[in-house]
Scaffold this motif. Structure first.
Motif, short mmCIF file in Angstrom:
data_model
loop_
_atom_site.label_atom_id
_atom_site.label_comp_id
_atom_site.label_asym_id
_atom_site.label_seq_id
_atom_site.Cartn_x
_atom_site.Cartn_y
_atom_site.Cartn_z
N TYR A 6 0.83 -1.20 0.00
CA TYR A 6 0.00 0.00 0.00
C TYR A 6 0.87 1.26 0.00
O TYR A 6 0.63 2.19 -0.78
CB TYR A 6 -0.91 -0.03 1.23
N ILE A 7 1.88 1.28 0.86
CA ILE A 7 2.81 2.43 0.92
C ILE A 7 3.52 2.59 -0.41
O ILE A 7 3.69 3.71 -0.91
CB ILE A 7 3.82 2.25 2.08
N ASP A 8 3.96 1.50 -1.01
CA ASP A 8 4.63 1.58 -2.31
C ASP A 8 3.70 2.14 -3.38
O ASP A 8 4.11 2.96 -4.20
CB ASP A 8 5.14 0.20 -2.72
N GLN A 9 2.43 1.72 -3.35
CA GLN A 9 1.45 2.22 -4.31
C GLN A 9 1.19 3.71 -4.08
O GLN A 9 1.06 4.48 -5.02
CB GLN A 9 0.16 1.40 -4.22
N MET A 10 1.12 4.12 -2.81
CA MET A 10 0.95 5.54 -2.49
C MET A 10 2.10 6.36 -3.08
O MET A 10 1.88 7.42 -3.67
CB MET A 10 0.89 5.77 -0.98
N ALA A 11 3.31 5.87 -2.90
CA ALA A 11 4.49 6.58 -3.40
C ALA A 11 4.42 6.72 -4.92
O ALA A 11 4.75 7.78 -5.47
CB ALA A 11 5.76 5.86 -2.98
N TYR A 60 4.20 10.56 8.34
CA TYR A 60 3.05 10.01 9.05
C TYR A 60 2.42 8.85 8.29
O TYR A 60 1.85 7.94 8.89
CB TYR A 60 2.03 11.11 9.40
N HIS A 61 2.52 8.84 6.96
CA HIS A 61 2.03 7.69 6.19
C HIS A 61 2.80 6.44 6.59
O HIS A 61 2.21 5.37 6.78
CB HIS A 61 2.23 7.92 4.68
N LYS A 62 4.11 6.57 6.70
CA LYS A 62 4.96 5.44 7.04
C LYS A 62 4.65 4.91 8.44
O LYS A 62 4.56 3.70 8.67
CB LYS A 62 6.44 5.84 6.95
N ALA A 103 1.16 3.26 8.46
CA ALA A 103 1.17 1.97 7.77
C ALA A 103 1.60 0.87 8.71
O ALA A 103 1.06 -0.24 8.68
CB ALA A 103 2.07 2.02 6.54
N ALA A 104 2.55 1.17 9.57
CA ALA A 104 3.05 0.18 10.52
C ALA A 104 2.19 0.10 11.78
O ALA A 104 1.98 -0.98 12.32
CB ALA A 104 4.49 0.50 10.90
N ALA A 105 1.65 1.25 12.23
CA ALA A 105 0.96 1.29 13.52
C ALA A 105 -0.54 1.04 13.43
O ALA A 105 -1.11 0.41 14.32
CB ALA A 105 1.22 2.64 14.20
N ASP A 106 -1.20 1.57 12.39
CA ASP A 106 -2.65 1.43 12.27
C ASP A 106 -3.03 1.50 10.80
O ASP A 106 -3.56 2.50 10.32
CB ASP A 106 -3.37 2.51 13.09
N PHE A 107 -2.76 0.41 10.10
CA PHE A 107 -2.96 0.35 8.66
C PHE A 107 -4.41 0.67 8.26
O PHE A 107 -4.62 1.45 7.31
CB PHE A 107 -2.49 -1.01 8.13
N PRO A 108 -5.45 0.14 8.93
CA PRO A 108 -6.82 0.48 8.52
C PRO A 108 -7.12 1.99 8.61
O PRO A 108 -7.83 2.53 7.76
CB PRO A 108 -7.71 -0.32 9.49
N ALA A 109 -6.59 2.67 9.61
CA ALA A 109 -6.80 4.12 9.72
C ALA A 109 -6.11 4.85 8.58
O ALA A 109 -6.65 5.82 8.04
CB ALA A 109 -6.31 4.63 11.07
N LEU A 110 -4.91 4.41 8.21
CA LEU A 110 -4.22 5.01 7.07
C LEU A 110 -5.05 4.83 5.80
O LEU A 110 -5.20 5.77 5.03
CB LEU A 110 -2.83 4.39 6.88
#
Length: 133
Positions: A7-12, A21-23, A26-33
């Protein structure tokens, strides 16, 4: 590769940037991101009546007015340039902040813009008071 990493790679790839904060999210609360990004996708990234360049100019203006963290503002200036906006178009968007948000916001935006585009400066050829004496 984890779903969050993909997901992070696709965002980038789609945005041209990823904020710290995205990073973290992604690690701490992926559904909220994902939920937050869905709103950004609808309001900012998806072309509807306004194209991506116009939205980027508006984003740069709003970040200037809010005096958002300089790395965030600079990343959007870089995205604008990568979308084909000229440095002058971006500067004109920042200039709109002057009458409504004042000189401090305007100077902040110009400073970030100048750092990104490597703006030329004209120095006085006469002696000036520096305010440090």
């Amino acid at each position: 590769m984890s779903e969050a990493q993909e997901y992070i790679d696709q965002m980038a790839t789609s945005r041209g940037y990823v904020l710290d904060y995205h990073k973290v999210m992604a690690a701490a609360d992926f559904p909220a991101l994902q939920a937050a990004n869905d709103l950004v996708q609808a309001a900012y990234l998806s072309e509807r009546l306004l194209d991506r360049k116009t939205k980027e100019l508006l984003f740069i203006l709003s970040l200037t007015v809010m005096r958002a963290p300089k790395p965030q503002l600079k990343s959007h200036i870089q995205v604008g340039l990568s979308l084909g906006l000229s440095p002058q178009e971006i500067l004109e968007a920042i200039e709109i902040s002057l009458p409504e948000a004042g000189i401090v916001s305007f100077q902040y935006g110009v400073e970030a813009w100048a750092e990104v585009v490597g703006a030329e400066r004209l120095e006085p050829t006469v002696s000036v008071h520096t305010g440090t004496e």
